[in-house]
Design a protein around this motif. Sequence first.
Motif, PDB file in Angstrom:
ATOM      1  N   HIS A   1      43.026  42.818  39.035  1.00 23.84           N
ATOM      2  CA  HIS A   1      42.507  41.495  38.647  1.00 23.84           C
ATOM      3  C   HIS A   1      41.194  41.243  39.385  1.00 23.84           C
ATOM      4  O   HIS A   1      41.024  41.673  40.525  1.00 23.84           O
TER       5      HIS A   1
ATOM      6  N   ILE B   1      36.640  33.239  34.157  1.00 29.17           N
ATOM      7  CA  ILE B   1      37.962  33.017  34.764  1.00 29.17           C
ATOM      8  C   ILE B   1      37.971  31.717  35.550  1.00 29.17           C
ATOM      9  O   ILE B   1      37.209  31.549  36.505  1.00 29.17           O
ATOM     10  N   GLY B   2      38.821  30.809  35.114  1.00 31.70           N
ATOM     11  CA  GLY B   2      39.003  29.546  35.817  1.00 31.70           C
ATOM     12  C   GLY B   2      37.806  28.617  35.744  1.00 31.70           C
ATOM     13  O   GLY B   2      37.720  27.643  36.486  1.00 31.70           O
TER      14      GLY B   2
ATOM     15  N   GLY C   1      41.003  37.686  28.590  1.00 35.39           N
ATOM     16  CA  GLY C   1      41.350  36.660  29.587  1.00 35.39           C
ATOM     17  C   GLY C   1      40.100  35.959  30.066  1.00 35.39           C
ATOM     18  O   GLY C   1      39.029  36.579  30.223  1.00 35.39           O
ATOM     19  N   GLY C   2      40.233  34.664  30.324  1.00 36.58           N
ATOM     20  CA  GLY C   2      39.099  33.871  30.802  1.00 36.58           C
ATOM     21  C   GLY C   2      39.083  32.545  30.089  1.00 36.58           C
ATOM     22  O   GLY C   2      38.558  32.444  28.984  1.00 36.58           O
ATOM     23  N   SER C   3      39.761  31.549  30.717  1.00 35.86           N
ATOM     24  CA  SER C   3      39.784  30.182  30.174  1.00 35.86           C
ATOM     25  C   SER C   3      40.376  30.097  28.763  1.00 35.86           C
ATOM     26  O   SER C   3      39.929  29.275  27.951  1.00 35.86           O
ATOM     27  N   VAL C   4      41.362  30.938  28.467  1.00 41.22           N
ATOM     28  CA  VAL C   4      42.051  30.816  27.166  1.00 41.22           C
ATOM     29  C   VAL C   4      42.927  29.572  27.186  1.00 41.22           C
ATOM     30  O   VAL C   4      43.667  29.324  28.144  1.00 41.22           O
TER      31      VAL C   4
ATOM     32  N   VAL D   1      46.482  34.807  30.528  1.00 40.11           N
ATOM     33  CA  VAL D   1      46.194  33.383  30.695  1.00 40.11           C
ATOM     34  C   VAL D   1      46.447  32.995  32.151  1.00 40.11           C
ATOM     35  O   VAL D   1      47.507  33.311  32.697  1.00 40.11           O
ATOM     36  N   GLY D   2      45.498  32.329  32.795  1.00 37.45           N
ATOM     37  CA  GLY D   2      45.677  31.881  34.171  1.00 37.45           C
ATOM     38  C   GLY D   2      46.092  30.418  34.225  1.00 37.45           C
ATOM     39  O   GLY D   2      47.262  30.079  34.086  1.00 37.45           O
TER      40      GLY D   2
END
Length: 263
Positions: A100, A176-177, A214-217, A236-237
Amino acid sequence: MDPLRRPLIAGNWKMNAGGSDGCDLAIAVARATTDFADADVIVAPPFTAIAAVTNELYNKKSDVAVAAQNLHWEESGAFTGEVSAAMLRVAGATWAIIGHSERRQLFHETDDAVAKKIAAANAAGLKPIVCVGETLSEREAGETLAVVERQVQAAIVELGRAGGEGVIAYEPVWAIGTGKVASPEDAQAVHAAIRQVLADANAELALTTRILYGGSVKANNAEGLFGQRDIDGALVGGAALEVEGFAKIVEIAAKLARQGKTG
Ligand code: PEP
């Protein structure tokens, strides 16, 4: 999405929900996604909750699988604070997120370390989710494909050993985030390049390996992404901690998969 590959939605809880709150969250996710059988669902709690979450899901006869967020490549020994792949398998995990960007950036994980971790996951019977992605400065310098292709190349031998069970997550670090999501077309271009790297090594691997974005989904941007041919789901974070939104992402993936099969 290509009907050949089942969509996969994985929730990376990061350093959250590591106690009984993790069990509550996992059960809520299991309940909320139970009707969306056309998509696979994974939750990735902190190490401390893996065994308890796995037990809860097993007792509830849920198909939601459990991933670790990291592992150490050695089997055992004097590595204070580390957890091996075999230990995670015993605790009930069947998947492991590896490389990650937070590990690459904050904990200085190299491509070489990532490859060793995938090898350890393979040896222990954990399916790897290998994360790759460029930073903002790399993107601005026009290096996106070079960076991502280098990261995939470094993992390719071990991904080959995982066969079609291994997964790649393309996660642009700047997304991301941050609330900034790659456009579906930009993400698709990188996914297609990743699949080409796989195809150059092994045509079957390219057809079967799922490549997640992945990245702000979020529920409100998932459909555009999942509508792309080489995007097979999402890692998904932040949104994985919110049951309704996460379930909606799973629902969208399952709906598109059903439409792909029928139409
Ligand atoms: C992640 O941590 O892998 C991630 C994609 O986070 P977020 O969805 O919050 O951008």
